[in-house]
Write a protein that holds these residues in place. Sequence first.
Motif, short mmCIF file in Angstrom:
data_model
loop_
_atom_site.label_atom_id
_atom_site.label_comp_id
_atom_site.label_asym_id
_atom_site.label_seq_id
_atom_site.Cartn_x
_atom_site.Cartn_y
_atom_site.Cartn_z
N THR A 140 52.81 46.15 43.59
CA THR A 140 52.56 44.85 44.22
C THR A 140 51.61 44.01 43.39
OG1 THR A 140 52.86 45.88 46.40
CG2 THR A 140 51.84 43.70 46.35
N VAL A 141 50.56 44.65 42.87
CA VAL A 141 49.62 43.93 41.99
C VAL A 141 50.35 43.36 40.79
CG1 VAL A 141 47.55 44.12 40.56
CG2 VAL A 141 47.68 45.38 42.71
N LEU A 142 51.22 44.14 40.20
CA LEU A 142 51.97 43.71 39.03
C LEU A 142 52.77 42.45 39.32
CD1 LEU A 142 52.99 44.23 36.14
CD2 LEU A 142 54.73 45.73 37.13
N VAL A 143 53.49 42.44 40.44
CA VAL A 143 54.34 41.29 40.78
C VAL A 143 53.49 40.06 41.10
CG1 VAL A 143 56.00 40.39 42.45
CG2 VAL A 143 56.24 42.73 41.59
N VAL A 144 52.49 40.23 41.95
CA VAL A 144 51.70 39.08 42.40
C VAL A 144 50.85 38.52 41.26
CG1 VAL A 144 49.92 38.31 44.02
CG2 VAL A 144 51.69 39.90 44.78
N SER A 145 50.28 39.39 40.41
CA SER A 145 49.44 38.92 39.31
C SER A 145 50.22 38.03 38.35
CB SER A 145 48.87 40.11 38.54
OG SER A 145 47.97 40.85 39.32
N THR A 146 51.44 38.40 38.05
CA THR A 146 52.23 37.59 37.11
C THR A 146 52.61 36.23 37.70
OG1 THR A 146 54.22 38.74 37.85
CG2 THR A 146 53.14 39.58 35.88
N LEU A 147 52.56 36.11 39.03
CA LEU A 147 52.85 34.83 39.68
C LEU A 147 51.58 34.05 40.02
CD1 LEU A 147 55.58 36.05 42.22
CD2 LEU A 147 55.96 34.85 40.05
N SER A 148 50.42 34.61 39.67
CA SER A 148 49.16 34.02 40.15
C SER A 148 48.94 32.60 39.64
CB SER A 148 47.99 34.92 39.74
OG SER A 148 47.93 35.04 38.33
N GLY A 149 49.40 32.30 38.42
CA GLY A 149 49.20 30.95 37.90
C GLY A 149 49.86 29.90 38.78
N ARG A 150 51.10 30.16 39.19
CA ARG A 150 51.80 29.22 40.07
C ARG A 150 51.12 29.12 41.43
NH1 ARG A 150 58.12 31.10 39.09
NH2 ARG A 150 58.13 30.87 36.81
N ILE A 151 50.67 30.26 41.94
CA ILE A 151 50.02 30.25 43.26
C ILE A 151 48.72 29.46 43.21
CG2 ILE A 151 48.96 31.72 45.03
CD1 ILE A 151 50.97 33.92 44.13
N VAL A 152 47.95 29.64 42.13
CA VAL A 152 46.68 28.91 42.00
C VAL A 152 46.95 27.41 41.91
CG1 VAL A 152 44.77 28.46 40.42
CG2 VAL A 152 45.34 30.80 41.03
N ARG A 153 47.97 27.01 41.16
CA ARG A 153 48.26 25.58 41.05
C ARG A 153 48.71 25.00 42.39
NH1 ARG A 153 50.08 27.19 35.89
NH2 ARG A 153 52.26 27.36 36.52
N ALA A 154 49.34 25.83 43.21
CA ALA A 154 49.80 25.35 44.52
C ALA A 154 48.68 25.31 45.55
CB ALA A 154 50.95 26.23 45.02
N LEU A 155 47.83 26.32 45.56
CA LEU A 155 46.82 26.45 46.61
C LEU A 155 45.42 26.02 46.18
CD1 LEU A 155 47.76 29.95 48.13
CD2 LEU A 155 48.51 27.67 48.88
N GLY A 156 45.13 26.09 44.90
CA GLY A 156 43.76 25.89 44.43
C GLY A 156 43.04 27.22 44.32
N GLU A 157 41.99 27.24 43.51
CA GLU A 157 41.29 28.49 43.22
C GLU A 157 40.57 29.04 44.45
OE1 GLU A 157 40.88 25.63 41.49
OE2 GLU A 157 42.44 26.23 40.08
N ARG A 158 39.87 28.17 45.17
CA ARG A 158 39.09 28.64 46.32
C ARG A 158 40.00 29.27 47.37
NH1 ARG A 158 35.84 24.16 49.42
NH2 ARG A 158 34.48 24.30 47.60
#
Length: 499
Positions: A339-357
């Motif tokens: 799960t870490v592997l999958v979510v980590s590779t998508l983290s850039g898109r998630i951060v751009r959508a939600l913001g860092e905080r």
Amino acid sequence: MTTPSSKAQGSGVPAATPDPAPAPAPSRRRWLILAVASAAQFLAVLDMIAVNIAFPAIGADFRSASTAELSWVLNAYTIVLAALLVPAGRLADAIGGRRSFLTGIALFGLASAACGAAPGLGTLIAARVVQGVAAAVLVPTSLSLALPAFPPRERATAVGVWTAVSAVAASAGPVAGGLLAAFDWRWIFLVNPPVVLLAWVAGLRLLPRTGPVRIGPVPGERRRLDPLGTLLVLLGTGALTTACVEAADWGYGAPATLGFLAVGLITGALAVAHVRRHPDPVVDPALFRTRAFTAATLGLLSYFLAYAASILAATLLFTGAWGWSSARAGLAVTPWPLTVLVVSTLSGRIVRALGERTTAVVGGLCFAAGPVWWLLLAGGDGAHYAVEFMPGLVLTGIGAGLYQPVMFSAAGLLPARQLSLGSGVLMMSRQGGSALGVAALVVITGGAARPGLDALRAGWVFTAVTAALAAVAGAALRTGVRVDPGENGGSGTDPLRHH
């Protein structure tokens, strides 16, 4: 008009007059740089995990040694790595990240070969010490070399990949350690030199040249070394880590444990007093005037308290209360790193959508939800693992994949002269939190090899609370101006930097 110098002053970090950070590399080159940096991180994590699995096989070869003596094959690496992360990061900033990385990875390969060829236990432990020194040089330097190669909008993705590699190494460690130890435990070390050689050649060709950092108004003035501060940091972190790692064997109230704890606390206090007075200390207090960096340091410490305690509690549940074999327990944990592997590779898109905080807070809360799930549903026989336990592993994996990339990206807030040092501080939070998390769970469960469910439930309360505290630290991040995800290549506005 806002200048880079005024931005640095506004963030609380003094502006550096010298070498700017290397410009982002060409499109393909930056991913190759990340691959080299990630390879170093992979080796450092893999060797820590795999050797734990091979411990019985090593003991069988050195039958005359006691368990306490054999334990130093494991502990020497862990303690030296934790103690040297900050001084090694400071040294890398002083002499140049590229030179430090190439030296560190070459030393790691030589030490690995020495471990594989060790004729006796003393030689093996000495080689493990050198491996720990090399890993301490590699880990913060790898991140500090990779981050500047990416524009700010891509850094969460880059750190997500770097985090995913750590997760793969952590999950591959038990499997690789078990398979290689079944053949000959020495191959755990001997497989490293060929990989090291490839990484060294690639690093020589790809890594940006970063000369020694210069400071001050005088052209050519280099950073000064801080021998006393380095010694104090080394003694303080080394003593505290030793107390945490050895307390289970020595006893938590034993004179040796209390003595190392006292030495660590006293030298730590002296180190703080020293760096506040020194003109160019081993750890610049100005690092912590950047709110996001301070939040990341505290958040990662709290997160890895929860992480280390959670993994150990899961292992104790599977092999103790549920009576599973080590192999079955290793497979049962697999959903977490996947799960870490999958979510980590998508983290850039998630951060751009939600913001860092928001990403950090959601990540911390997801991780906390995992032990809460186990607290409410985990039973005494493991017959319903897929319902009782696996969803909690997935929740913690989602939390890890969201939380770590954002917090480790905080190293990119710092000026070029402090990138490796800042990375070392964050890695120190990781190592310190992991050591303390294991020690805390052992205390909570009374040190039992097969603790009961009630003791494990107390451990899950601890992990839920510490993960929630990590979420609070994530909430302290200030979200700046985010880059439009649709931009081609991104601009120079770092979304973590506060204005």
